[in-house]
Scaffold this motif. Sequence first.
Motif, short mmCIF file in Angstrom:
data_model
loop_
_atom_site.label_atom_id
_atom_site.label_comp_id
_atom_site.label_asym_id
_atom_site.label_seq_id
_atom_site.Cartn_x
_atom_site.Cartn_y
_atom_site.Cartn_z
N THR A 143 -5.83 10.92 4.59
CA THR A 143 -4.75 10.02 4.22
C THR A 143 -3.39 10.64 4.48
OG1 THR A 143 -4.74 10.82 1.93
CG2 THR A 143 -6.18 8.94 2.45
N ILE A 144 -2.41 9.78 4.62
CA ILE A 144 -1.01 10.18 4.75
C ILE A 144 -0.18 9.09 4.08
CG2 ILE A 144 -0.81 9.10 7.03
CD1 ILE A 144 1.24 11.24 7.76
N SER A 145 0.83 9.49 3.34
CA SER A 145 1.67 8.50 2.66
C SER A 145 2.42 7.65 3.68
CB SER A 145 2.66 9.21 1.73
OG SER A 145 3.60 9.96 2.48
N VAL A 146 2.81 6.46 3.25
CA VAL A 146 3.57 5.57 4.14
C VAL A 146 4.87 6.25 4.58
CG1 VAL A 146 4.81 3.38 4.28
CG2 VAL A 146 2.57 3.47 3.17
N ALA A 147 5.56 6.87 3.62
CA ALA A 147 6.81 7.56 3.95
C ALA A 147 6.55 8.73 4.90
CB ALA A 147 7.48 8.06 2.68
N GLY A 148 5.45 9.47 4.66
CA GLY A 148 5.11 10.59 5.54
C GLY A 148 4.75 10.13 6.94
N ILE A 197 0.85 -1.19 0.00
CA ILE A 197 0.00 0.00 0.00
C ILE A 197 0.89 1.25 0.00
CG2 ILE A 197 -1.86 -1.17 1.21
CD1 ILE A 197 -0.94 0.15 3.76
N SER A 198 0.35 2.34 -0.50
CA SER A 198 1.15 3.57 -0.62
C SER A 198 0.75 4.64 0.38
CB SER A 198 1.02 4.15 -2.03
OG SER A 198 -0.34 4.44 -2.32
N GLU A 199 -0.40 4.45 1.05
CA GLU A 199 -0.84 5.46 2.02
C GLU A 199 -1.69 4.83 3.11
OE1 GLU A 199 -2.95 8.22 -0.41
OE2 GLU A 199 -4.78 7.02 -0.45
#
Length: 310
Positions: free
Chosen positions: A88-93, A6-8
Amino acid sequence: MNQSSISEFILLGFSVSEDKRLYLFTVFLLIYILTFVANLLIIILVYANIHLHNPMYLLLSNFSFLEICYTAVTVPKMLSDLLGQSQTISVAGCITQYHFFSLCAATEHFLLVVMAYDRYVAICHPLHYGGIMSNTFCMQLIATCWSVSAVSLTIPALSVAKLHFCGPNTIDHFFCEFNPLLKLSCTDTYIAQYIFNCLSWIIILGCLICIAISYAKIISTVIKIPSSHGKRKAFSTCTSHLTVVGIFYGTVIFIYLRPTVDVPFHQNKIVSVFYIVVTPMLNPIIYSFKNESLRKAASNVTDRILMKPY
């Protein structure tokens, strides 16, 4: 089984109606603005007043800077989610938010220890205070607090960075915390959880024990002071710090020093709001009300502004 990353993430935040969301947004925004202004004012007062250029106020100004960073990591995103349709928030964020939040939290533990040590030296060894707690040594202690925090969090940070997420992607919280992230990972998190728990116990209890030892020696010294006025004066320099320590550790211990992976995260939201949003606002107020020098400095600045010719 094939797994798609997943990306977020979706931050559920507060499960309330739209009108209550607007109410919470207004309250939290006002608290955030007050927190920023109050802590910034302390930093400015300490910097502008030469009489406050001593270790006690250098530590206090750095503590205020830390509180500004502490809230800036989490509160703006929380406010944005209260207003926006997309939470939502990105995985990296999300991982980045966790890293900076952990850094600020760990640094606050160490800084509270240094502040307790400063009061210990001032009360128990007043004649040697200037030689022991010089401004240079104080700045070195502050730098050490940030450095030790960064180094100690390296292993947990690497553990979180290596986690793989393949769904679901819903976090029942208003910011990215360690245990909710582990709950969503589809990789083995036993080692990461074990390291985090050990580190939490070491930092939280270790710092709390150091603070308790400092104040045990302070109390022992104050009791020996013959005059009641001297006792009140000595205790008055510690009450602000003790109040902040009590509020901070009361909430932190409730959340972190217990098994939390299998505990519903929504139960921690109210406590999290208190130590992430409310406490950073209370701290400068507590120090301002209890500290005569800060009140005088603020009064002098106000008088100069009001008397300034146009």
